[in-house]
Scaffold this active site. Structure first.
Site, PDB file in Angstrom:
ATOM      1  N   TYR A 109       0.762  -1.135  -0.132  1.00 60.03           N
ATOM      2  CA  TYR A 109      -0.244   0.169  -0.047  1.00 60.03           C
ATOM      3  C   TYR A 109       0.805   1.297   0.041  1.00 60.03           C
ATOM      4  O   TYR A 109       1.998   1.305   0.846  1.00 60.03           O
ATOM      5  CB  TYR A 109      -0.854  -0.006   1.326  1.00 60.03           C
ATOM      6  CG  TYR A 109      -1.532   1.336   1.491  1.00 60.03           C
ATOM      7  CD1 TYR A 109      -2.880   1.312   0.731  1.00 60.03           C
ATOM      8  CD2 TYR A 109      -0.993   2.604   2.056  1.00 60.03           C
ATOM      9  CE1 TYR A 109      -3.515   2.705   0.738  1.00 60.03           C
ATOM     10  CE2 TYR A 109      -1.675   3.638   2.107  1.00 60.03           C
ATOM     11  CZ  TYR A 109      -2.958   3.782   1.682  1.00 60.03           C
ATOM     12  OH  TYR A 109      -3.706   4.987   1.612  1.00 60.03           O
ATOM     13  N   GLU A 197      -3.670   7.248  -3.576  1.00 64.60           N
ATOM     14  CA  GLU A 197      -3.162   6.232  -3.129  1.00 64.60           C
ATOM     15  C   GLU A 197      -3.137   5.000  -3.920  1.00 64.60           C
ATOM     16  O   GLU A 197      -3.866   5.135  -5.319  1.00 64.60           O
ATOM     17  CB  GLU A 197      -4.193   5.742  -2.144  1.00 64.60           C
ATOM     18  CG  GLU A 197      -5.629   5.179  -2.323  1.00 64.60           C
ATOM     19  CD  GLU A 197      -6.368   4.795  -1.170  1.00 64.60           C
ATOM     20  OE1 GLU A 197      -5.842   5.026  -0.050  1.00 64.60           O
ATOM     21  OE2 GLU A 197      -7.184   4.014  -1.392  1.00 64.60           O
TER      22      GLU A 197
END
Length: 386
Positions: A109, A197
């Protein structure tokens, strides 16, 4: 403002990140061309909507059979996607992304937001990619590594090296990992993002680092500087009432309660929703009419609130400063006549021209308007009314 995944991929490509090739289609007739352009093989088929839970809802599939892909594309485009984020009515899918399936070794991530406590953007990375970062933060906060980045400097070489090491992606993988992360950070600053993201960033079994899913949200107040970003706005994904409010410079967000709120000032609006909850009610919306509200804007605010069939009562909470109480009172009277109030409207007014406003409301003699002495009294009255 949000954009779709395929648009987020486009932004990352423009910033120099390694992103697998992809095709975007909006009809079954385009499947054969897209499959051919991608070279066939095992493909991922992903609905493009502003809602999570696509995989569990059956709107992300893997297939190497063009006929099966066509069947699923037809289903996705014709049947609303229902997930935990959409509500029971679901959302209509207008576009679908096709891309080669990636042979993944590990998932990571990478994300960036504004850290309000430190007044500084923060880069967050984790080896636990592919899952909701909120769950990682809740269950294993130490798995999230943070690096604060000064806007005037951007991400430095030392910070990139540190982050790559934290992900165990140094050595042979450091250059590509740095390329992905720098592309995300540069886009965050260049496009005035509020969130950026990549989830997941992956290490393939062939040893490549790639960004295979991305999400960007943008600061609405900065959109005037980015015509390219504005052009990506998909209005069909937005709440119609919120779009309507935007045209009148009203800040409106639909919620799932039954008490409509019309307030001036974001902080006061939050306090109003809190006190409604405190006294057993549930707010149906956040609506800030702002300091420069006009009579027409206030009337439109009532139209928007009352267009929600779940609204069983309205709380008007105005602290007159720039927005004068008599303007709101005038709007209330006109709205009652033009829109028609079929639910009780509790009114709490304080501040500039409040006596004049109260006199106007008294003279109008509208039974549906319920005066309140203070905010607590207003909240109790509207909760009792519904």
């Amino acid at each position: 403002m949000k954009v779709h995944e395929y648009q987020a991929r486009q932004l990352l490509v423009e910033a120099g990140a390694p992103v697998p090739k992809y095709e975007v289609i909006d009809s079954v007739d385009q499947v054969d061309g897209a499959v051919k352009a991608l070279g066939g093989g095992n493909l991922v088929v992903k609905a493009q909507v502003h809602a999570g839970g696509r995989g569990k809802a059956g709107y992300v599939i893997l297939s190497d059979d063009p006929a099966e892909i066509k069947t699923n594309v037809k289903r996705m485009l014709s049947e609303p996607m229902v997930s935990y984020q959409t509500g029971p009515d679901g959302v209509q899918v207008k576009k679908i992304l096709l891309a080669p399936a990636v042979d993944i070794d590990k998932e990571y991530y990478v994300g960036m937001v504004i850290d309000r406590a430190k007044s500084c953007p923060v880069l967050m990375v984790s080896k636990e990619g592919g899952v909701e970062i909120e769950e990682v933060a809740k269950k294993n906060p130490d798995a999230i590594i943070k690096e604060w980045i000064r806007p005037e400097m951007g991400i430095t070489g030392a910070q990139l090296k540190k982050v790559c090491a934290a992900l165990d992606l140094g050595g042979a993988h450091e250059a590509q990992t740095s390329q992905v992360i720098k592309a995300l950070v540069d886009t965050f600053f260049a496009k005035d993002c509020s969130l950026a993201e990549i989830n997941p960033m992956v290490l393939t079994k062939g040893g490549e680092v790639q960004a295979i899913d991305a999400k960007f949200n943008f600061d609405d107040n900065a959109l005037f500087r980015h015509e390219d970003v504005q052009a990506m706005w998909d209005k069909s994904e937005e709440n119609p009432a919120e779009l309507r409010a935007n045209e009148f410079n009203l800040s409106y967000i639909a919620l799932d309660g039954n008490i409509g709120c019309l307030v001036n000032g974001a902080g006061l609006a939050m306090a109003t929703m809190d006190i409604i909850k405190l006294h057993g009610g549930s707010p149906a919306n956040f609506l800030d009419v702002g300091g420069s509200v006009t009579k027409d804007g206030a009337v439109e605010a009532f139209r928007i609130i009352l267009s929600d069939t779940s609204v069983k009562g309205v709380l008007v909470n105005i602290f007159g400063g720039i927005a004068k109480c008599d303007v709101i009172a005038d709007a209330l009277i006109h709205a009652a006549k033009e829109v028609g109030f079929k639910v009780p409207v509790v009114v709490r007014l304080e501040g500039t021209n409040v006596e004049q406003a109260r006199a106007m409301l008294k003279e109008a003699n509208l039974d549906v308007l319920v005066p309140a002495d203070d905010l607590t009294d207003a909240a109790k009255k509207v909760c009792a009314a519904v």
